[in-house]
Design an enzyme around this catalytic site. Structure first.
Site, short mmCIF file in Angstrom:
data_model
loop_
_atom_site.label_atom_id
_atom_site.label_comp_id
_atom_site.label_asym_id
_atom_site.label_seq_id
_atom_site.Cartn_x
_atom_site.Cartn_y
_atom_site.Cartn_z
N HIS A 10 4.72 0.82 -4.71
CA HIS A 10 4.08 0.77 -3.30
C HIS A 10 2.84 0.27 -3.67
O HIS A 10 1.77 0.92 -4.01
CB HIS A 10 3.98 2.18 -2.73
CG HIS A 10 3.41 2.38 -1.45
ND1 HIS A 10 3.87 3.18 -0.13
CD2 HIS A 10 2.45 1.50 -0.71
CE1 HIS A 10 3.29 3.02 0.80
NE2 HIS A 10 2.76 1.88 0.74
N HIS A 12 0.29 -3.19 -2.35
CA HIS A 12 0.19 -4.32 -1.68
C HIS A 12 -0.81 -5.25 -2.21
O HIS A 12 -2.11 -5.06 -2.70
CB HIS A 12 -0.68 -3.99 -0.40
CG HIS A 12 -0.03 -2.96 0.51
ND1 HIS A 12 1.06 -3.45 1.81
CD2 HIS A 12 0.19 -1.78 0.62
CE1 HIS A 12 1.37 -2.27 2.19
NE2 HIS A 12 1.10 -1.14 1.40
N HIS A 190 7.09 1.60 5.74
CA HIS A 190 6.24 2.82 5.68
C HIS A 190 6.30 3.55 6.89
O HIS A 190 6.86 3.11 8.07
CB HIS A 190 4.90 2.06 6.01
CG HIS A 190 4.03 1.33 4.95
ND1 HIS A 190 4.82 0.31 4.29
CD2 HIS A 190 2.87 1.48 4.48
CE1 HIS A 190 3.97 -0.14 3.09
NE2 HIS A 190 2.98 0.53 3.57
N GLU A 193 3.14 8.52 7.44
CA GLU A 193 1.84 8.78 6.71
C GLU A 193 1.06 9.39 7.95
O GLU A 193 0.76 10.30 8.12
CB GLU A 193 1.54 7.39 6.21
CG GLU A 193 0.26 7.34 5.83
CD GLU A 193 -0.68 6.08 5.57
OE1 GLU A 193 -1.47 6.16 4.71
OE2 GLU A 193 -0.18 4.93 5.89
N ASP A 271 -0.98 2.04 -3.86
CA ASP A 271 -1.04 1.45 -2.59
C ASP A 271 -1.95 0.23 -2.49
O ASP A 271 -1.50 -0.97 -2.64
CB ASP A 271 -1.55 2.48 -1.64
CG ASP A 271 -1.48 2.17 -0.07
OD1 ASP A 271 -0.66 1.11 0.46
OD2 ASP A 271 -1.67 3.12 1.02
N ASP A 272 -3.27 0.45 -2.07
CA ASP A 272 -4.15 -0.65 -1.99
C ASP A 272 -5.31 -0.17 -3.04
O ASP A 272 -6.56 0.04 -2.84
CB ASP A 272 -5.01 -0.79 -0.67
CG ASP A 272 -3.78 -1.24 0.39
OD1 ASP A 272 -3.48 -2.39 0.28
OD2 ASP A 272 -3.16 -0.31 1.01
#
Length: 328
Positions: A10, A12, A190, A193, A271-272
């Site tokens: 996961h 990005h 996704h 969340e 994630d980011d």
């Protein structure tokens, strides 16, 4: 002490844009950033929720213009991932966020692909590329994006669904996921969340996903937990992201341990990471310290990451053997 071998599922790629690279690309491409310095930009990485993050995330993409930019972005991530013990990475990208700015899809995929092609030899990392659709854009836009990407499907392992979750249910994207499955692609989305557990049900039953990205709110629905456990559907959880986006106030409040105890196939991811304060091994370290996880639990999380990855079986077993051989 080397980090435990792991897969990152996961991630990005646009979310790995560190301020230093953002300023370098801005200068190269003649883009004016509304920040006086890298420190000013880092100060903007304080979010009240998902939307405030997305506003900055999309605005900074303006510096990404050429194949070289996307290749440089991917190389920068891969270099950091190697230091974090990543052996396999399944990387999301957001084509609509680039084509909407006039950047051709070919530019994005070819630039990323140039870097990913070198990853096994240069970084010791195998990769997969996952094309995500923006759920706050229309289902028609997702279909157009998928059709535009058909010439590149040999580079794309799967499709995903990301961006603002609340009010944008997975079921709206039924048709594009059906086309992706028909083309032999893996499917992730996704869900759960900020959105409710019902979105996870939709991702499973309407989109037919192989993995659920995030999924932390699944714990609110006992029947859903039972389904996820019975089918061993992987969840790609992102602890530092969850705290930075105010899903949980503190890492100590994160339900990762509860999810593991319930028998869910949980993985830990970043994630980011440029925005959320840490790459994947930083997430491992943070949950170890905040939740009191022992080394065997961290080993389970690492094993889960390879079990959940889109790998052929011999490669999976080779990576699992690396986890078992690792000593903290």
């Amino acid at each position: 002490m080397s980090p435990i071998p792991k897969a990152e599922l996961h991630l990005h790629i646009e979310g790995t844009l560190e301020p230093e690279l953002a300023f370098a690309l801005a200068e190269r491409n003649g883009v004016d950033l509304p920040y006086a310095s890298r420190d000013d930009l880092r100060a903007a990485y304080s979010f009240s929720g998902l939307q405030s993050f997305l506003d900055l995330y999309y605005s900074l993409m303006a510096v990404l213009r050429t194949e070289d930019d996307f290749a440089d972005l991917a190389h920068a991530y891969l270099a950091r991932a190697r230091e974090q013990g990543v052996r396999h990475a399944e990387i999301f990208f957001d084509p609509q966020a680039h084509t909407a700015r006039g950047v051709p899809l070919d530019t994005v995929i070819n630039g990323l692909g140039r870097a990913l092609d070198t990853a096994p030899e240069t970084y010791g990392i195998t990769t997969r590329l996952i094309m995500c659709f923006l759920r706050d854009e229309s289902a028609e836009s997702a279909l157009e994006t998928f059709e535009s990407a058909r010439p590149h499907l040999h580079r794309i392992a799967g499709v995903g669904l990301d961006s603002a979750e609340v009010g944008n249910p997975p079921s709206a994207f039924r048709e594009v996921y059906a086309r992706a499955r028909a083309a032999g692609l893996k499917c992730v989305a996704h869900a759960g969340e900020e959105g409710p557990p019902s979105y996870v049900w939709e991702a499973l039953d309407v989109l037919g996903v192989d993995r659920v990205d995030h999924g932390v709110r699944s714990l609110e629905d006992a029947a859903l937990v039972a389904r996820l456990v019975a089918d061993q559907v992987p969840l790609t959880v992102c602890p530092l992201s969850n705290v930075r986006l105010r899903v949980y106030d503190r890492l100590a409040d994160h339900p990762l341990r509860l999810m593991l105890d319930a028998g869910l196939l949980v993985t830990v991811n970043s994630d980011d990471p440029a925005y959320f304060g840490g790459y994947v091994d930083d997430n491992f370290t943070a949950v170890r310290d905040a939740l009191g996880l022992d080394e065997e639990t961290l080993r389970t999380l690492a094993r889960n990451s390879f079990q959940a990855a889109f790998l052929d079986e011999p490669t999976r077993q080779a990576y699992l053997a690396e986890v078992d051989a690792h000593r903290a």
